[in-house]
Design a protein around this motif. Structure first.
Motif, short mmCIF file in Angstrom:
data_model
loop_
_atom_site.label_atom_id
_atom_site.label_comp_id
_atom_site.label_asym_id
_atom_site.label_seq_id
_atom_site.Cartn_x
_atom_site.Cartn_y
_atom_site.Cartn_z
N LEU A 119 -39.96 -25.59 -20.20
CA LEU A 119 -41.21 -25.82 -20.58
C LEU A 119 -41.71 -27.06 -20.70
CD1 LEU A 119 -43.74 -24.26 -21.07
CD2 LEU A 119 -43.15 -23.94 -23.65
N ARG A 120 -40.82 -27.89 -21.37
CA ARG A 120 -41.04 -29.20 -21.31
C ARG A 120 -41.20 -29.87 -20.26
NH1 ARG A 120 -36.98 -29.03 -25.56
NH2 ARG A 120 -38.09 -28.32 -27.67
N LEU A 121 -40.31 -29.56 -19.18
CA LEU A 121 -40.18 -30.10 -17.93
C LEU A 121 -41.29 -29.81 -17.27
CD1 LEU A 121 -38.63 -31.84 -15.87
CD2 LEU A 121 -37.35 -29.84 -15.25
N THR A 122 -41.83 -28.47 -17.10
CA THR A 122 -43.16 -28.35 -16.25
C THR A 122 -44.04 -29.05 -16.83
OG1 THR A 122 -43.36 -26.33 -17.80
CG2 THR A 122 -42.08 -26.13 -15.80
N GLN A 123 -44.40 -29.19 -18.21
CA GLN A 123 -45.26 -30.01 -19.06
C GLN A 123 -45.37 -31.37 -18.49
OE1 GLN A 123 -44.58 -28.88 -23.04
NE2 GLN A 123 -46.08 -27.36 -23.15
N GLU A 124 -44.11 -32.14 -18.44
CA GLU A 124 -43.78 -33.37 -18.01
C GLU A 124 -44.51 -33.71 -16.63
OE1 GLU A 124 -40.11 -35.83 -16.32
OE2 GLU A 124 -39.89 -34.73 -18.36
#
Length: 565
Positions: free
Chosen positions: A275-280
């Motif tokens: 999830l953090r990677l997609t936000q990044e």
């Protein structure tokens, strides 16, 4: 005033020599609706008045026309109209400039005139099923069917234009997309949609390079859809027919990217990491989650970010309690009640309705029963049609465009109200190289479809997989492909199809939509200026190899937009 394009159908179904898929010829409705091409449908019997004010007639299958009907169509064409015949000649051999040589089984179209606008740029095997073998007597041969006959023939009788396509293109698209019936699993054997594949893993895949071997690199179904659309646009161009087209995507976008995730393993730390990677990288994605996976805080953050919670229906074939069954999995069954139970669990966890699904391991059984279950359960977007092994990577179900399935045995050609968004590939750098993933994106962009990339949180421990995600996001951004969730794709497709076209006596078009449709892109065949609500529009764009007038506009709910070509 009538719309310029009409389709002739027959309530008795595919009456003559076109039995590849029962009533599959009615799928022309779906093909044209998705293409954004407005049309009227005329049910036989056909009379002269039916073709009044028309510019183009499409025969979607080899119809059993009688002599008076053939005479009506012949007069229409020779007087300047255009005719596209799919799956045979419907007895109009002379008008098409061909001779009908009987029914065909399956075959491969081989392009003869590669520069012709109907087939320019095609690269797939063009595998076809059913239809008629035709032989040109006067017309121009555009394609042949390997070892059988001529396949696509253009002709100019009188002032008109005809295009005859011998193979059953419409039924072929249905067969490739929906696949064959899959028998129930016996014991703990994994079973998936690939077991119902209609395409040939030897003849319909293309070489990548020495290291990667073969893949379903070229979207055969997209090219067959394109052959129909290009035949229509070719006729419009040659006969100067001013026809509107409501483009696939808003703001004149060429294609769309979509990313989904499956919660296999249920490791919440890896879920948060993804999830953090997609936000990044700044994309909204669709999270296909098994019942019981993840805590409420995770669901909340996914939704607050603007991503989507979907179901990952788990019906692995551990269906009976046995020594071979995976511990704790014996309760998971392939069945409607189990689907509804899992959907209810994920819906309660999300705190809002869940409208999309992808099956765990792409599990499938039967042919259409799962689509019917989804329709009944309120799942409006399905994503299980695609590869789950490297040798089936790409477009094993024919294409990159979303599609609705048709009930094969329904005499009225009923559509099942579940939109399928085909999967393209899984986990770059585990099941697919970035080289191959970008080639798929290029094909999607060329055919105006959706590139669907699946990344499992369970593989996010691997830096190469994380790098693959970043790389494909960057590559699609260079192609100007925005990233959409499955729910957004479904909402847009349904809203776009709800737009109604009316044509006034002086040729002006009125567009009305029951929903607001921002950034709608309207294209027009033929030459000359456009005006929208009295304001001139001069912009043009190339689509499917044709130069088209173009305007992007916001269609307000229940408000009429007037366009004068």
């Amino acid at each position: 005033m009538a719309l310029p394009l009409c389709v002739i159908t027959d309530t008795e179904g595919q009456a003559a020599g076109n039995d590849s898929v029962s009533y599959g010829g009615y799928y022309i409705r779906e093909i044209l609706a998705h293409a954004g091409i407005p049309f009227d449908e005329i049910v036989r019997p056909l009379d002269k008045q039916s073709l009044s004010d028309r510019g183009l007639v499409v025969l979607p299958w080899h119809l059993a026309l009688d002599d008076p009907e053939r005479s009506v169509i012949s007069d229409f064409v020779k007087g300047g109209g255009a005719l596209v015949g799919l799956g045979g000649t419907s007895g109009l051999d002379d008008l098409f400039g061909v001779a009908d040589r009987g029914a065909m089984d399956d075959g491969y179209l081989q392009i003869v005139e590669s520069a012709h606008p109907v087939v320019n740029g095609f690269a797939s095997s063009l595998h076809c099923f059913g239809g008629r073998r035709i032989k040109a007597t006067e017309g121009q041969v555009i394609c042949k069917v390997v070892g059988a006959s001529d396949g696509v023939v253009a002709h100019r009788p009188g002032k008109g234009l005809t295009v005859a396509v011998g193979p059953d293109i419409v039924g072929t698209i249905v067969r490739i997309q929906q696949g064959h019936k899959i028998a129930p699993a016996e014991g703990p054997t994994r079973i998936d949609v690939i077991k119902g594949l209609a395409l040939d893993v030897d003849r319909d895949r293309s070489p990548i390079d020495e290291e990667e071997g073969l893949a379903f690199l070229e979207p055969i179904g997209d090219e067959l859809r394109g052959l129909i659309i290009r035949s229509i646009l070719y006729a419009c161009s040659e006969q100067d027919i001013r026809m509107p087209i409501l483009w696939y995507w808003p703001d004149n976008q060429t294609a769309i990217a979509h990313m989904s995730h499956d919660s296999d393993g249920g490791d919440e730390d890896l879920g948060w990491s993804l999830l953090r990677l997609t936000q990044e990288v700044g994309i909204r994605t669709t999270w296909c989650i098994m019942a019981g996976h993840y805590q409420s805080e995770f669901y909340k953050d996914v939704l607050n970010y603007g991503s989507e919670v979907a179901l990952h229906y788990d019906a692995q074939s551990y269906q009976t309690a046995s020594d071979d069954a995976k511990p704790g999995m014996s309760h998971l069954k392939w069945g409607y009640d189990e689907l509804v139970a899992q959907l209810d669990t994920v819906t309660r966890s999300a705190g809002r309705p869940v409208s999309s699904n992808k099956n765990h391991t792409l599990r499938w059984q039967g042919r259409l029963e799962f689509f019917r279950w989804c329709e009944q359960a309120g799942i409006s977007v399905e994503q299980s049609k695609g590869p789950n092994t490297p040798y089936t990577n790409g477009f094993p179900f024919g294409g990159s465009h979303p599609w609705f399935p048709i009930e094969d045995g329904d005499e009225a050609g009923r559509m099942i109200d579940v939109l399928e968004v085909n999967l393209t590939v899984q986990d770059i750098h585990r099941r697919c190289s970035i080289n191959l993933a970008t080639q798929f994106a290029e094909r999607v962009h060329r055919h105006y479809g959706i590139g669907h990339y699946l990344f499992h949180p369970a593989h996010l421990w691997d830096p190469a997989v994380r790098a693959g995600l970043r790389a494909i996001v960057g590559f699609t951004r260079d192609l100007q492909m925005p990233w959409w969730t499955a729910a957004r794709i479904g909402d847009w497709e349904r809203s776009r199809r709800s737009v109604c076209f009316r044509r006034s006596g002086d040729g002006e078009y009125e567009l009305v939509s029951p929903k607001a449709l921002g950034g709608a892109t309207l294209l027009f065949s033929g030459k000359g200026p456009l005006s929208v609500n009295g304001e001139p529009v001069e912009e043009r764009v190339e689509r499917y190899g044709f130069d088209l007038g173009m305007v992007t506009l916001d269609i307000a709910k229940d408000r009429t937009v007037s366009v004068r070509p």
